[in-house]
Design an enzyme around this catalytic site. Structure first.
Site, PDB file in Angstrom:
ATOM      1  N   ASP A  40       0.836  -1.210   0.000  1.00 45.12           N
ATOM      2  CA  ASP A  40       0.000   0.000   0.000  1.00 45.12           C
ATOM      3  C   ASP A  40       0.861   1.246   0.000  1.00 45.12           C
ATOM      4  OD1 ASP A  40      -2.791  -0.923   0.197  1.00 45.12           O
ATOM      5  OD2 ASP A  40      -2.064  -1.916   2.016  1.00 45.12           O
ATOM      6  N   ASP A 183     -10.483  -5.299  -0.990  1.00 47.13           N
ATOM      7  CA  ASP A 183      -9.447  -4.837  -0.062  1.00 47.13           C
ATOM      8  C   ASP A 183     -10.078  -4.076   1.102  1.00 47.13           C
ATOM      9  OD1 ASP A 183      -7.160  -3.835   1.133  1.00 47.13           O
ATOM     10  OD2 ASP A 183      -6.509  -2.650  -0.597  1.00 47.13           O
TER      11      ASP A 183
HETATM   12  C1  DX5 Z   1      -6.315   0.258   3.163  1.00 48.35           C
HETATM   13  C2  DX5 Z   1      -5.366  -0.613   2.409  1.00 48.35           C
HETATM   14  C3  DX5 Z   1      -5.474  -2.067   2.676  1.00 48.35           C
HETATM   15  C4  DX5 Z   1      -5.186  -2.529   4.056  1.00 48.35           C
HETATM   16  C5  DX5 Z   1      -6.127  -3.678   4.313  1.00 48.35           C
HETATM   17  O1  DX5 Z   1      -6.324   1.534   2.610  1.00 48.35           O
HETATM   18  O2  DX5 Z   1      -5.576  -0.451   1.022  1.00 48.35           O
HETATM   19  O3  DX5 Z   1      -4.686  -2.798   1.755  1.00 48.35           O
HETATM   20  O4  DX5 Z   1      -3.877  -2.960   4.255  1.00 48.35           O
HETATM   21  O5  DX5 Z   1      -5.903  -4.076   5.573  1.00 48.35           O
HETATM   22  P1  DX5 Z   1      -6.900  -4.838   6.526  1.00 48.35           P
HETATM   23  O6  DX5 Z   1      -6.916  -6.258   6.074  1.00 48.35           O
HETATM   24  O7  DX5 Z   1      -6.250  -4.607   7.816  1.00 48.35           O
HETATM   25  O8  DX5 Z   1      -8.239  -4.187   6.438  1.00 48.35           O
HETATM   26 ZN    ZN Z   2      -4.547  -1.844  -0.372  1.00 48.64          ZN
END
Ligand code: DX5
Ligand code: ZN
Length: 224
Positions: A40, A183
């Site tokens: 990310d 996501d």
């Molecule tokens: C949020 C990110 C995600 C995040 C998801 O903006 O794009 O990729 O890492 O993480 P979890 O699984 O913790 O929701």
């Molecule tokens: Zn992400």
């Protein structure tokens, strides 16, 4: 060439790993056979937070055997594509909302493809699913966000299931080869339900790298 991987599958998110645990996170992702590793990128402008950048991608890109799935939550994505390609990104997913018009969307997709990477386009929870229609045959991946982008550990927004089904229907109807990624807030409940709704690739951070081993948690997400 279309992105061809065995689906449904996981893209473990390194955002959930503290700097000291990045190596462990990559090893965990490999141990569950994930074909992708999710990185990310946040610029503190398109989203409030700042996270990994080009240097991070460059540092980790050859330290594992997975595809570098780079999710760029940044303003003016078209200006940064060449840097991410050079750094080793294999998939670059940018936000539709970061582009002022169709011209910039097309320019960003072209730069990604010209650089030899797979192009993904992402929509935030309040963007109409129809907004991706003009690009559906030009991208390799469509990312439907299940939370507001910007930070990990949020709760999955239940309305997303319908959006996943909508986008999956559009992909099928158009004959597009794009894979559907989700996501945010993916766990043992929302993971299987998202797959049922049509998701191909599930990004997961907080849950996957939680209390149990990644092997146990991956099996629960994929309902194995
Ligand atoms: C949020 C990110 C995600 C995040 C998801 O903006 O794009 O990729 O890492 O993480 P979890 O699984 O913790 O929701
Ligand atoms: Zn992400």
């Amino acid at each position: 060439m279309a992105l061809v991987i065995k689906t449904p599958c996981l893209s473990p998110s390194l955002l959930a790993c503290t700097p000291f645990h990045i190596r462990e996170g990559m090893a965990g992702a490999e141990s569950i056979g994930a074909p992708l590793i999710h990185i990310d990128v946040m610029d503190g402008k398109f989203v409030k937070n700042e996270s990994f950048g080009v240097d991070f991608v460059k540092d980790v890109h050859n330290k594992h055997n997975m595809l570098n799935d780079t999710h760029i939550m940044i303003e003016k994505p078209w200006e940064k594509i060449d840097d991410f390609i050079k750094a080793g990104s294999n998939i670059i997913t940018f936000h539709l909302e970061a582009c002022p018009s169709e011209k910039e969307v097309r320019e960003t997709i072209k730069k990604i493809h010209d650089g030899g990477a797979y192009a993904g386009i992402s929509i935030k929870p309040h963007t109409s699913t129809n907004a991706i229609l003009p690009y559906i045959n030009d991208v390799d991946l469509i990312l439907v966000m299940c939370v507001e982008p910007g930070w990990g550990g949020q709760k999955f927004i239940p309305e997303t299931y319908e959006r996943i089904a909508d986008v999956k229907a559009m992909i099928k109807a158009s004959g597009s080869k794009a894979l559907l990624q989700v996501d945010g807030g993916i766990n043992d409940i929302t993971g299987p339900a998202s797959i049922k709704a049509g998701a191909d690739i599930l990004v997961t951070g907080t849950y996957l790298f939680g209390d149990e081993t990644p092997e146990i948690r991956a099996a629960k997400i994929l309902n194995k």
